[in-house]
Design a protein around this motif. Structure first.
Motif, short mmCIF file in Angstrom:
data_model
loop_
_atom_site.label_atom_id
_atom_site.label_comp_id
_atom_site.label_asym_id
_atom_site.label_seq_id
_atom_site.Cartn_x
_atom_site.Cartn_y
_atom_site.Cartn_z
N GLY A 121 0.79 -1.23 0.00
CA GLY A 121 0.00 0.00 0.00
C GLY A 121 0.81 1.27 0.00
N GLY A 122 0.11 2.38 0.19
CA GLY A 122 0.66 3.71 0.07
C GLY A 122 -0.11 4.44 -1.01
N CYS A 134 -4.16 -1.31 2.22
CA CYS A 134 -4.45 0.11 2.04
C CYS A 134 -4.97 0.39 0.63
CB CYS A 134 -3.19 0.90 2.37
SG CYS A 134 -3.36 2.67 2.53
N TYR A 135 -4.37 1.35 -0.08
CA TYR A 135 -4.85 1.67 -1.42
C TYR A 135 -4.51 0.60 -2.45
CZ TYR A 135 -7.10 5.98 -0.37
OH TYR A 135 -8.00 6.89 0.12
N GLY A 136 -3.70 -0.37 -2.07
CA GLY A 136 -3.47 -1.50 -2.96
C GLY A 136 -4.67 -2.40 -3.10
N GLY A 177 -9.89 -2.04 3.93
CA GLY A 177 -9.10 -1.11 3.13
C GLY A 177 -9.25 0.27 3.74
N HIS A 178 -8.50 1.21 3.23
CA HIS A 178 -8.47 2.57 3.78
C HIS A 178 -9.89 3.13 3.84
CE1 HIS A 178 -6.46 6.47 4.51
NE2 HIS A 178 -5.40 5.72 4.72
N ARG A 237 -6.11 -2.77 6.34
CA ARG A 237 -6.68 -1.44 6.16
C ARG A 237 -5.64 -0.38 5.85
NH1 ARG A 237 -9.65 0.55 11.31
NH2 ARG A 237 -7.48 0.77 11.99
N SER A 238 -4.57 -0.32 6.66
CA SER A 238 -3.63 0.79 6.51
C SER A 238 -2.32 0.45 7.20
CB SER A 238 -4.25 2.08 7.09
OG SER A 238 -3.49 3.21 6.73
N THR A 239 -1.52 1.49 7.50
CA THR A 239 -0.17 1.31 8.02
C THR A 239 -0.08 0.43 9.26
OG1 THR A 239 0.43 3.45 7.10
CG2 THR A 239 1.88 2.57 8.79
N PRO A 240 -0.85 0.69 10.33
CA PRO A 240 -0.68 -0.10 11.55
C PRO A 240 -0.98 -1.59 11.38
CG PRO A 240 -1.98 1.88 11.97
CD PRO A 240 -1.89 1.73 10.49
#
Length: 274
Positions: A130-131, A162-164, A188-189, A249-252
């Motif tokens: 992601g990113g 994430c955005y992937g 996801g985000h 979902r995201s970074t964490p």
């Protein structure tokens, strides 16, 4: 048993923890990790993801620990991303219907898809890192979709962060054009975590306000009435397993995403988080 993981990374910037989190779990297991980028260029981390002092606007705090910032910088300085596979040279793209000799080109396209299916036989899973970069060169990349479909058709693990995760929503069979996550549970985000300003990308001067699409809305539509999007807003972590898909979902969630991919491969995990 030896495992082999294909890790797809954007050339327009990945979030460091979203790469080092899962890859560290693969390394601990002794898996072979093969990196791939859209055109074979070296991928680089988004600068904010290497800065423990960067304040994430929606949360109003840093989302990068000093340790992960250090690990991200070390990964950037290593040679592991120096020679990624070139997806453009590897995976086919469907010809335009207006192309001359369209029919033989379409037949060749399907032969190339069969070859791609054979090529990925030695892999056990694919992960989309992601990113913000995936918004630019992965989400609507037909060659990336072909790889995802090859893994899914072979019953292999398909994971994204994430955005992937947008790549999974847009990967579709050309027949019914229904998303491969139709009827599935994913994360996801979510909308509350989207930036209102400052979404940036590497390799271009383009810096925009919010992301060009709210991923949550796309995932809610792509999963359909019998699937579901789980944003888990307000919860520290959100990782969903609905085999063959693993989504973070995201970074964490990066390390947990990697852990769950390992559990799917080693322990036969088929459901988690819903």
């Amino acid at each position: 048993m030896s495992r082999k993981i294909l890790v797809i990374v954007s050339e327009h910037g990945y979030w460091a923890e979203e790469l080092i989190g899962p890859v560290s779990q693969f390394d601990e297991q002794g898996y072979e990790v093969v990196f791939a980028t859209p055109t074979g260029k070296r991928a680089h981390a988004l600068p904010p993801s290497l800065d423990a002092n960067y304040i994430d606007p929606p949360l109003g705090r840093s989302v990068t620990t000093e340790e992960n910032a250090r690990l991200g910088r070390e990964f950037e300085q290593s040679s592991r991303l120096d020679s990624p596979l070139d997806i453009e040279a590897w995976a086919p793209e469907r010809p335009y219907t207006s192309d001359s000799a369209y029919l033989p080109k379409l037949e060749q396209y399907h032969r190339d898809l069969d070859k791609l299916q054979a090529d990925i036989a030695g892999f056990d899973a694919v992960l989309i890192v992601g990113g913000s970069g995936p918004i630019v060169d992965l989400a609507n990349n037909e060659r990336v979709h072909a790889l995802i479909l090859a893994f899914k058709n072979a019953g292999k693990v398909v994971a994204a962060e994430c955005y992937g995760v947008a790549c999974l929503a847009f990967a579709r069979d050309w027949g019914d054009r229904r998303s491969i996550i139709w009827g599935k549970h994913v994360t996801g985000h979510c909308k509350e975590y989207d930036y209102k300003d400052g979404t940036g990308f590497l390799g271009t001067d383009f810096n925009m306000g919010p992301p060009p699409y709210p991923l949550e809305y796309i995932l809610r539509d792509a999963t359909g009435p019998r699937g579901a999007y789980h944003g888990n807003f307000g919860h520290p972590l959100s990782v969903i397993v609905d085999f063959p898909f693993v989504t973070g979902r995201s970074t964490p969630d990066s390390y947990l995403t990697g852990q769950k991919i390992v559990e799917v491969l080693e322990n036969g995990l088929t459901r988690y988080g819903w």
